[in-house]
Motif scaffolding. Structure first.
Motif, PDB file in Angstrom:
ATOM      1  N   ASN A  86       0.864  -1.174   0.000  1.00 41.94           N
ATOM      2  CA  ASN A  86       0.000   0.000   0.000  1.00 41.94           C
ATOM      3  C   ASN A  86       0.906   1.231   0.000  1.00 41.94           C
ATOM      4  N   HIS A  87       0.842   2.023  -1.041  1.00 35.81           N
ATOM      5  CA  HIS A  87       1.780   3.131  -1.228  1.00 35.81           C
ATOM      6  C   HIS A  87       1.754   4.166  -0.109  1.00 35.81           C
ATOM      7  N   SER A  88       0.643   4.255   0.655  1.00 38.75           N
ATOM      8  CA  SER A  88       0.547   5.140   1.825  1.00 38.75           C
ATOM      9  C   SER A  88       0.802   6.607   1.485  1.00 38.75           C
ATOM     10  N   LEU A  89       0.280   7.055   0.341  1.00 41.96           N
ATOM     11  CA  LEU A  89       0.413   8.463  -0.015  1.00 41.96           C
ATOM     12  C   LEU A  89      -0.696   9.276   0.629  1.00 41.96           C
ATOM     13  N   LEU A  90      -0.401  10.522   0.952  1.00 38.83           N
ATOM     14  CA  LEU A  90      -1.416  11.425   1.490  1.00 38.83           C
ATOM     15  C   LEU A  90      -2.217  11.984   0.319  1.00 38.83           C
ATOM     16  N   PRO A  91      -3.525  11.679   0.248  1.00 37.64           N
ATOM     17  CA  PRO A  91      -4.304  11.988  -0.954  1.00 37.64           C
ATOM     18  C   PRO A  91      -4.484  13.480  -1.237  1.00 37.64           C
ATOM     19  N   TRP A  92      -4.324  14.332  -0.227  1.00 38.33           N
ATOM     20  CA  TRP A  92      -4.535  15.764  -0.423  1.00 38.33           C
ATOM     21  C   TRP A  92      -3.255  16.478  -0.886  1.00 38.33           C
ATOM     22  N   LEU A  93      -2.145  15.733  -0.939  1.00 38.65           N
ATOM     23  CA  LEU A  93      -0.883  16.311  -1.397  1.00 38.65           C
ATOM     24  C   LEU A  93      -0.565  15.849  -2.811  1.00 38.65           C
ATOM     25  N   THR A  94       0.167  16.664  -3.551  1.00 42.71           N
ATOM     26  CA  THR A  94       0.612  16.272  -4.886  1.00 42.71           C
ATOM     27  C   THR A  94       1.730  15.235  -4.773  1.00 42.71           C
ATOM     28  N   CYS A  95       2.093  14.650  -5.911  1.00 42.42           N
ATOM     29  CA  CYS A  95       3.207  13.697  -5.922  1.00 42.42           C
ATOM     30  C   CYS A  95       4.469  14.370  -5.388  1.00 42.42           C
ATOM     31  N   LYS A 143       0.363  16.386  -9.844  1.00 44.20           N
ATOM     32  CA  LYS A 143      -0.895  15.640  -9.753  1.00 44.20           C
ATOM     33  C   LYS A 143      -1.039  15.023  -8.373  1.00 44.20           C
ATOM     34  N   ARG A 144      -2.293  14.813  -7.954  1.00 41.45           N
ATOM     35  CA  ARG A 144      -2.564  14.154  -6.678  1.00 41.45           C
ATOM     36  C   ARG A 144      -2.763  12.657  -6.895  1.00 41.45           C
ATOM     37  N   PRO A 145      -2.633  11.859  -5.840  1.00 42.80           N
ATOM     38  CA  PRO A 145      -2.749  10.401  -5.993  1.00 42.80           C
ATOM     39  C   PRO A 145      -4.013   9.944  -6.698  1.00 42.80           C
ATOM     40  N   GLY A 146      -5.118  10.635  -6.476  1.00 41.20           N
ATOM     41  CA  GLY A 146      -6.375  10.249  -7.113  1.00 41.20           C
ATOM     42  C   GLY A 146      -6.390  10.473  -8.608  1.00 41.20           C
ATOM     43  N   LYS A 153       1.409   5.522  -8.562  1.00 40.48           N
ATOM     44  CA  LYS A 153       1.415   5.725  -7.108  1.00 40.48           C
ATOM     45  C   LYS A 153       2.570   4.977  -6.464  1.00 40.48           C
ATOM     46  N   GLN A 154       2.804   3.758  -6.951  1.00 37.63           N
ATOM     47  CA  GLN A 154       3.893   2.965  -6.384  1.00 37.63           C
ATOM     48  C   GLN A 154       5.244   3.578  -6.711  1.00 37.63           C
ATOM     49  N   ARG A 155       5.347   4.206  -7.883  1.00 38.77           N
ATOM     50  CA  ARG A 155       6.583   4.918  -8.227  1.00 38.77           C
ATOM     51  C   ARG A 155       6.824   6.086  -7.279  1.00 38.77           C
ATOM     52  N   VAL A 156       5.747   6.763  -6.894  1.00 39.53           N
ATOM     53  CA  VAL A 156       5.886   7.874  -5.942  1.00 39.53           C
ATOM     54  C   VAL A 156       6.435   7.342  -4.607  1.00 39.53           C
TER      55      VAL A 156
END
Length: 274
Positions: A86-95, A143-146, A153-156
């Motif tokens: 699970n990439h665990s990115l914060l969805p409100w932040l950009t890459c 861009k954002r995760p969504g 996302k996994q690359r991020v």
């Protein structure tokens, strides 16, 4: 490669449960050389992720000790970066912002261990841009995760880990949730990234072909509970590696057969009990 960059000696991990103590790992001994790519493979419940978490310092062993660069692993540290399935990115932040967050935490303050001063915002931005470029995500930086695919996302997540310049990159089935074509593309990109960065990598996988393609050494775990290392297979395939060329390689097929034999013949009772 220098021997014993990571050293695991006599490690046991027991968890307290409602039904009493549960021994996940027992008598685990392993060394990982600097710059080596090691895959941990085995059936579900064999303690692969538990062992990875111990190396990350997310949990501490019940017995035994773990060293990284001759220092005891007593907790998490920026020298050991983790990439989860699970990439665990914060969805409100950009890459860019997701990667910058990690960079700022590691390099935005003075390093008490090395004495390195804190870096400027310009330097932090440059580190972030370089990490995104390394995984081919410069066009998607804002861009954002969504707004991006699962593979991106996994690359991020990989960029965020590499941006912290870790001594060890720990990966827990990072491509497990991706479709076959995306998975293959990211495996090939990971091969190129590791060749450029000379990273030391420990990766958990269920995929035999992934383990043989990527690894210098495959660590095959016995079935749990009380799992341990059943066999360590050195993969002496020349680098750089090309999946198309290896498809007809007798040496590649030999390593693949050795892992399959261990998993589905010598450790087959897990499958039968399922």
């Amino acid at each position: 490669m220098t021997a014993n960059y990571i050293e695991i000696s006599g490690v046991e991990q027991t968890f307290k449960t409602r039904k009493g103590p549960f021994c996940a790992l027992q008598n685990v001994n392993l060394t990982v050389a600097k710059g080596e790519f090691v895959a941990l493979i085995g059936h579900s419940g064999c303690g692969k992720s538990t062992l990875l978490n111990l190396i990350a310092g997310l949990t501490l062993p019940t017995q035994g000790h773990l060293l990284c660069a001759n220092r005891e692993i007593a907790g998490p540290g920026p020298e050991r970066a983790v990439v989860f399935q699970n990439h665990s990115l914060l969805p409100w932040l950009t890459c860019f912002e997701n990667v910058y967050l990690g960079v700022e935490r590691v390099f935005g303050a003075a390093n008490k261990t090395t004495g390195a001063p804190s870096e400027s915002k310009t330097q932090l931005k440059a580190r972030t841009d370089a990490a995104l470029a390394l995984v081919g995500l410069t066009p998607a930086a804002q861009k954002r995760p969504g707004e991006i695919s699962g593979g991106m996302k996994q690359r991020v997540g990989i960029a965020r880990a590499l941006a912290m310049e870790p001594k060890v990159l720990l990966m827990d089935e990072p491509f497990g949730a991706l479709d076959a074509l995306t998975r293959a593309k990211l495996q090939d990109e990971l091969l190129e990234i590791v060749a450029r960065t000379h990273s030391t990598v420990v990766m958990v996988t269920h995929d035999v072909d992934e383990a043989v393609l990527l690894s210098d050494k495959i660590v095959m775990m016995t079935n749990g509970p009380s799992a341990t290392i059943g066999e360590v297979l050195s993969v002496e395939l020349p680098r750089p590696r090309n999946r198309v060329a290896l498809a007809d390689s007798a040496q590649y097929l030999h390593y693949r057969k050795a892992v399959i034999d261990f998993l589905y013949t010598r450790q087959a009772h897990v499958e039968k009990a399922a």
